[in-house]
Enzyme design. Structure first.
Site, PDB file in Angstrom:
ATOM      1  N   GLY A   1       0.873  -1.173   0.000  1.00  0.00           N
ATOM      2  CA  GLY A   1       0.000   0.000   0.000  1.00  0.00           C
ATOM      3  C   GLY A   1       0.912   1.224   0.000  1.00  0.00           C
ATOM      4  O   GLY A   1       1.875   1.290   0.787  1.00  0.00           O
TER       5      GLY A   1
ATOM      6  N   ARG B   1      10.317  -1.045  -4.695  1.00  0.00           N
ATOM      7  CA  ARG B   1       9.110  -1.036  -5.537  1.00  0.00           C
ATOM      8  C   ARG B   1       9.075   0.313  -6.280  1.00  0.00           C
ATOM      9  O   ARG B   1       9.184   1.361  -5.648  1.00  0.00           O
ATOM     10  CB  ARG B   1       7.835  -1.225  -4.690  1.00  0.00           C
ATOM     11  CG  ARG B   1       7.779  -2.593  -4.024  1.00  0.00           C
ATOM     12  CD  ARG B   1       6.390  -2.916  -3.511  1.00  0.00           C
ATOM     13  NE  ARG B   1       5.490  -3.275  -4.585  1.00  0.00           N
ATOM     14  CZ  ARG B   1       4.162  -3.418  -4.428  1.00  0.00           C
ATOM     15  NH1 ARG B   1       3.619  -3.203  -3.241  1.00  0.00           N
ATOM     16  NH2 ARG B   1       3.407  -3.764  -5.447  1.00  0.00           N
TER      17      ARG B   1
ATOM     18  N   ASP C   1      -1.370   4.683  -6.266  1.00  0.00           N
ATOM     19  CA  ASP C   1       0.066   4.619  -5.958  1.00  0.00           C
ATOM     20  C   ASP C   1       0.809   5.841  -6.454  1.00  0.00           C
ATOM     21  O   ASP C   1       1.857   6.194  -5.927  1.00  0.00           O
ATOM     22  CB  ASP C   1       0.673   3.342  -6.543  1.00  0.00           C
ATOM     23  CG  ASP C   1       0.198   2.163  -5.724  1.00  0.00           C
ATOM     24  OD1 ASP C   1      -0.950   1.733  -5.927  1.00  0.00           O
ATOM     25  OD2 ASP C   1       0.953   1.723  -4.839  1.00  0.00           O
TER      26      ASP C   1
ATOM     27  N   LYS D   1      -3.659  -0.343  -8.559  1.00  0.00           N
ATOM     28  CA  LYS D   1      -3.602  -1.798  -8.741  1.00  0.00           C
ATOM     29  C   LYS D   1      -4.226  -2.230 -10.060  1.00  0.00           C
ATOM     30  O   LYS D   1      -5.290  -1.736 -10.438  1.00  0.00           O
ATOM     31  CB  LYS D   1      -4.308  -2.456  -7.542  1.00  0.00           C
ATOM     32  CG  LYS D   1      -4.380  -3.954  -7.545  1.00  0.00           C
ATOM     33  CD  LYS D   1      -3.040  -4.629  -7.697  1.00  0.00           C
ATOM     34  CE  LYS D   1      -2.022  -4.214  -6.640  1.00  0.00           C
ATOM     35  NZ  LYS D   1      -0.627  -4.626  -6.993  1.00  0.00           N
TER      36      LYS D   1
HETATM   37  O1  MRU Z   1       0.706  -3.970  -4.700  1.00  0.00           O
HETATM   38  P1  MRU Z   1       0.033  -3.280  -3.546  1.00  0.00           P
HETATM   39  O2  MRU Z   1      -0.809  -4.168  -2.720  1.00  0.00           O
HETATM   40  O3  MRU Z   1       1.014  -2.475  -2.724  1.00  0.00           O
HETATM   41  O4  MRU Z   1      -0.943  -2.227  -4.242  1.00  0.00           O
HETATM   42  C1  MRU Z   1      -1.639  -1.319  -3.446  1.00  0.00           C
HETATM   43  C2  MRU Z   1      -2.621  -0.500  -4.206  1.00  0.00           C
HETATM   44  O5  MRU Z   1      -2.705  -0.567  -5.400  1.00  0.00           O
HETATM   45  C3  MRU Z   1      -3.452   0.471  -3.427  1.00  0.00           C
HETATM   46  O6  MRU Z   1      -4.672   0.676  -4.070  1.00  0.00           O
HETATM   47  C4  MRU Z   1      -2.714   1.807  -3.361  1.00  0.00           C
HETATM   48  O7  MRU Z   1      -1.437   1.653  -2.823  1.00  0.00           O
HETATM   49  C5  MRU Z   1      -3.441   2.816  -2.557  1.00  0.00           C
HETATM   50  S1  MRU Z   1      -3.381   2.374  -0.851  1.00  0.00           S
HETATM   51  C6  MRU Z   1      -3.869   3.456   0.161  1.00  0.00           C
END
Ligand code: MRU
Length: 356
Positions: free
Chosen positions: A50, A92, A240, A251
């Site tokens: 996240g 990441r 993100d 995502k």
């Molecule tokens: O791969 P992840 O689980 O880290 O992806 C997270 C997301 O896509 C969330 O929607 C995004 O980080 C917003 S979280 C507040």
């Protein structure tokens, strides 16, 4: 259990403690992180995930990395510290919060070049704690502001996990839902399972059920028929990274959801702290999109679900064009149009508040 009880990360004296999100919902396992390398691994393997949560994790991880640097002069300290920041940033690439937190710490170190190395190290830890506390406050504000957009008894579609687990506390999109619930609007949430790593099925349902919020798990491909049948009032997701023009990386599977919402005339909202907005990138085409390992697609857990040797394509995020977004819910207010100029104005407003 309230959202307050699900802390993604805590600082415990001289180490960070994470709830290992790869083990949820089956097991609640906490892991202690004592080195920068352990934090890098935890971020890369999605033990913590996240966008805002990995920004906080990177800040603590940076402190864990620099606390052992032995240097007599600022310049040699700086060279080692900045290469450690680059290493953490490589964990990441898509979420800008990770780079944002590390840049903030690096800027602060440079401003303190005349101070002792020990004082600088102490400042980095305190600043990491401030980033953490600030994120909790911002997520609360996003929820308080955003719930005004949620009608009573709303049916809401969400994607991935954007709750307390993905942030310091409360979340972004889920904070809006938590606040709608706290204000007795009785929301019901359609939770996209979010293939391939099932953040929706494993984490969002877990959070919502603990908070006693009505939710129903669906496969990602069910959202369209739910909209067609009039069973959804709005979509709300996190992000993100948002480019200056309002294009949104989130995502994988978010973009089709936005297209479907547009087709069915359902509002599509993005909840995000201003730190997720990257004014250095003019459009979403410039956002680096992480590709994950093929095992995440060919296996569910440890079970193989595709023949050995199957070719795969595994982007972890997609980009939704700004024209499909009906509003950004930020800690400074909702932005519905003129995204580029409004983002800059909101960031300026926030900067002025921080300085005063
Ligand atoms: O791969 P992840 O689980 O880290 O992806 C997270 C997301 O896509 C969330 O929607 C995004 O980080 C917003 S979280 C507040």
């Amino acid at each position: 259990m309230t959202p307050d009880a699900v802390a993604s990360i805590q600082w415990k004296g001289d180490k960070a403690r994470l709830i290992d999100q790869t083990r949820l919902p089956g097991e609640e396992v906490y892991i202690d992180i004592e080195t920068m390398e352990q934090m890098h691994e935890a971020i890369q393997k999605l033990r913590i995930r996240g966008a805002p949560a990995i920004g906080i994790a990177a800040a603590y991880g940076f402190y864990l990395g620099i606390r052992s640097i032995e240097a007599d002069h600022f310049d040699s300290f700086w060279d080692t510290a900045s290469s450690k920041a680059d290493y953490l940033a490589s964990a990441r690439p898509t979420a800008v919060n990770l780079q944002w937190a590390l840049e903030r710490l690096k800027d602060g170190i440079k401003e303190r070049r005349t101070q002792s190395i020990e004082d600088i190290k102490g400042w980095v830890l305190n600043e990491a704690k401030r980033i953490h506390e600030k994120d909790k406050k911002i997520c609360k504000e996003i929820g308080e502001i955003g719930h005004a957009l949620i009608p009573e008894e709303a049916n809401i579609i969400t994607h991935c996990n954007t709750g307390s687990l993905a942030t310091g506390l409360y979340g972004t999109a889920l904070s809006v839902i938590y606040h709608a619930h706290a204000n007795e609007k009785n929301p019901h949430v359609w939770v996209d399972e979010t293939r391939p790593l099932l953040q929706g099925a494993r984490l969002t349902t877990w959070e919502l059920m603990h908070a006693n919020i009505n939710c129903t798990l669906i496969t990602d491909s069910t959202a369209g028929s739910i909209m067609k049948k009039g069973m959804a009032d709005l979509v709300i997701v996190g992000t993100d990274r948002v480019a200056a023009n309002g294009d949104v990386a989130n995502k994988i599977g978010t973009y089709p959801l936005a297209v479907l919402a547009d087709r069915h005339h359902i509002p599509f909202y993005v909840a995000a702290p201003l730190s997720s907005i990257d004014l250095n990138l003019s459009s979403g085409d410039q956002i680096p999109i992480e590709e994950r390992s093929s095992e995440e697609l060919t296996h569910i857990g440890t079970t193989r679900v595709a023949p050995e040797g199957t070719p795969t394509y595994t982007p972890a995020f997609d980009v939704t064009a700004h024209s499909l977004v009906n509003g950004f819910i930020t800690e400074e207010g909702v932005i519905r149009d003129h995204f580029e100029s409004q983002f800059a104005e909101f960031k300026q407003k926030q900067g002025a508040k921080t300085r005063s």
